[in-house]
Design a protein around this motif. Structure first.
Motif, PDB file in Angstrom:
ATOM      1  N   THR A   1      38.044  16.774  11.887  1.00 46.22           N
ATOM      2  CA  THR A   1      38.932  17.004  13.035  1.00 46.22           C
ATOM      3  C   THR A   1      38.208  16.696  14.351  1.00 46.22           C
ATOM      4  O   THR A   1      36.993  16.541  14.376  1.00 46.22           O
ATOM      5  CB  THR A   1      39.413  18.469  13.074  1.00 46.22           C
ATOM      6  N   THR A   2      38.993  16.669  15.417  1.00 44.47           N
ATOM      7  CA  THR A   2      38.402  16.430  16.743  1.00 44.47           C
ATOM      8  C   THR A   2      37.462  17.559  17.148  1.00 44.47           C
ATOM      9  O   THR A   2      36.597  17.381  17.992  1.00 44.47           O
ATOM     10  CB  THR A   2      39.497  16.259  17.803  1.00 44.47           C
ATOM     11  N   GLY A   3      37.615  18.730  16.526  1.00 42.40           N
ATOM     12  CA  GLY A   3      36.721  19.860  16.789  1.00 42.40           C
ATOM     13  C   GLY A   3      35.494  19.883  15.895  1.00 42.40           C
ATOM     14  O   GLY A   3      34.719  20.839  15.922  1.00 42.40           O
ATOM     15  N   GLY A   4      35.339  18.849  15.047  1.00 41.80           N
ATOM     16  CA  GLY A   4      34.146  18.750  14.219  1.00 41.80           C
ATOM     17  C   GLY A   4      34.201  19.531  12.914  1.00 41.80           C
ATOM     18  O   GLY A   4      33.176  19.728  12.265  1.00 41.80           O
TER      19      GLY A   4
ATOM     20  N   ASN B   1      49.584  11.430  13.058  1.00 40.80           N
ATOM     21  CA  ASN B   1      49.261  12.733  13.643  1.00 40.80           C
ATOM     22  C   ASN B   1      50.263  13.800  13.192  1.00 40.80           C
ATOM     23  O   ASN B   1      50.828  14.533  13.995  1.00 40.80           O
ATOM     24  CB  ASN B   1      49.222  12.644  15.177  1.00 40.80           C
ATOM     25  N   ILE B   2      50.481  13.878  11.879  1.00 44.91           N
ATOM     26  CA  ILE B   2      51.476  14.797  11.350  1.00 44.91           C
ATOM     27  C   ILE B   2      50.908  16.167  10.994  1.00 44.91           C
ATOM     28  O   ILE B   2      51.659  17.083  10.706  1.00 44.91           O
ATOM     29  CB  ILE B   2      52.199  14.196  10.121  1.00 44.91           C
ATOM     30  N   PHE B   3      49.602  16.318  10.974  1.00 41.05           N
ATOM     31  CA  PHE B   3      48.988  17.621  10.731  1.00 41.05           C
ATOM     32  C   PHE B   3      48.145  17.994  11.939  1.00 41.05           C
ATOM     33  O   PHE B   3      47.548  17.135  12.576  1.00 41.05           O
ATOM     34  CB  PHE B   3      48.066  17.583   9.500  1.00 41.05           C
ATOM     35  N   ASN B   4      48.124  19.276  12.231  1.00 40.57           N
ATOM     36  CA  ASN B   4      47.263  19.775  13.293  1.00 40.57           C
ATOM     37  C   ASN B   4      46.554  21.016  12.762  1.00 40.57           C
ATOM     38  O   ASN B   4      47.188  21.886  12.183  1.00 40.57           O
ATOM     39  CB  ASN B   4      48.077  20.108  14.541  1.00 40.57           C
ATOM     40  N   SER B   5      45.280  21.072  12.914  1.00 39.97           N
ATOM     41  CA  SER B   5      44.520  22.211  12.412  1.00 39.97           C
ATOM     42  C   SER B   5      44.042  23.070  13.579  1.00 39.97           C
ATOM     43  O   SER B   5      44.095  22.626  14.731  1.00 39.97           O
ATOM     44  CB  SER B   5      43.326  21.696  11.604  1.00 39.97           C
ATOM     45  N   PRO B   6      43.550  24.271  13.289  1.00 42.02           N
ATOM     46  CA  PRO B   6      43.016  25.121  14.359  1.00 42.02           C
ATOM     47  C   PRO B   6      41.849  24.472  15.107  1.00 42.02           C
ATOM     48  O   PRO B   6      41.560  24.834  16.246  1.00 42.02           O
ATOM     49  CB  PRO B   6      42.545  26.381  13.612  1.00 42.02           C
TER      50      PRO B   6
END
Length: 82
Positions: free
Chosen positions: A18-21, A51-56
């Motif tokens: 993810t973009t948060g690593g 971009n169909i999933f988004n995680s914390p």
């Protein structure tokens, strides 16, 4: 005589970064036996692009890992049915 049930199964694990690593895993039970690396990569790239999933920890950014895991379960005991 005790019968031992042996159950086999497969799981496709698609791991993204993810973009948060952090890692984000999508598990797909019973993938096709003839699934190719190219097909899995294409599907993962489409998931990232759409971009169909988004995680914390943010959006899915890159492909980290692709695995097919074979599992064998030996069911040694089942409780008696009442």
């Amino acid at each position: 005589m005790i019968k031992i049930a042996i159950i086999t199964s497969k799981v496709l694990k698609l791991t993204f970064l993810t973009t948060g690593g952090k890692s984000f895993i999508i598990s797909v039970p019973q993938p096709r036996a003839d699934l190719t690396l190219a097909e899995a990569q294409t599907a993962m790239e489409m998931v990232i692009e759409k971009n169909i999933f988004n995680s914390p920890s943010g959006e899915l950014a890159t492909i980290r890992d692709i695995r097919v895991i074979d599992m064998t379960t030996n069911d040694l005991y089942d409780p008696p049915v009442a």
